[in-house]
Design an enzyme around this catalytic site. Sequence first.
Site, short mmCIF file in Angstrom:
data_model
loop_
_atom_site.label_atom_id
_atom_site.label_comp_id
_atom_site.label_asym_id
_atom_site.label_seq_id
_atom_site.Cartn_x
_atom_site.Cartn_y
_atom_site.Cartn_z
N THR A 1 0.83 -1.19 0.00
CA THR A 1 0.00 0.00 0.00
C THR A 1 0.87 1.25 0.00
O THR A 1 1.96 1.25 0.56
CB THR A 1 -0.89 -0.02 1.26
N GLY B 1 -10.34 -3.41 2.43
CA GLY B 1 -9.47 -3.29 3.59
C GLY B 1 -9.58 -1.95 4.27
O GLY B 1 -10.58 -1.23 4.15
#
Length: 276
Positions: free
Chosen positions: A146, A176
């Site tokens: 990420t 998420g």
Amino acid sequence: MSWTVALHGGAGVLSRSRKKEKKDALLRALDAAAAILDAKGGAVDAVAAAVVVLEDSGLFNAGRGAVCNAAGAHELDASIMDGATLQAGGVAGVRRVRNPVLAALRVMRETPHVLLIGAGAERFARQRVAEAYFVRSKKRAARHGTVGAVALDANGNLAAATSTGGTSAKLPGRVGDSPLVGAGTYADNATCAVSGTGLGEAFMRTALAYDVAARMRYLGESLPRAARAALRGVAAIGGDGGLVAVDRRGRIAMPFNSPGMARASLSARGRRQVEP
């Protein structure tokens, strides 16, 4: 007042492959944010610009480099938050959006909503790209990667942004922490701006990003102490990862409890750190 920016390119077991390219991308992201902040631009635009560079690089699990889900499709998530107003925007489960962080920015600035998902978010974003745009690796990607950025601008305003492709081989429809305010992203001028990277389910269950700010607000903890304590909460339920954060005085924290975390920071005074 001087400015500060910090960013991350994912936490976990960091690959040595393309290390120089990743470092260069982190530096370009810092420069993109710095150009805005140097010109007295806002923290929101600065973090968006930094994340766009990382999304476009194809080197991280976000934007062009996003991993695929169990069905072999891309489902991208992103969010952004303005610490001056507590306004926020996010998108989740988008498949053909070039820069999810810019879609999240439009949600924040152009709608009364905070989060748009799926096909509705794609129609709103108007950034549709072909499947060939995405980089497909022959090797199974790591679950981390990420990207995110936090910034303090010269007017004393904070902002945070986060973008991800999610976990590799995730169930279709899984979302998420990255597009969720308080989990993967949070910013409040009274405390700090936070962007997280790691096991999203643990970050959601502990409200990681908000936990850092809440510890500062209610317990009077310093940014470094609050950030470390929030990560201990993640570890307590079996999660790992890291975060980048900056407070209203320009102090930076970039802790992680995973084997590594790609990270970088830069201030108006010229202090630069890059760990790809």
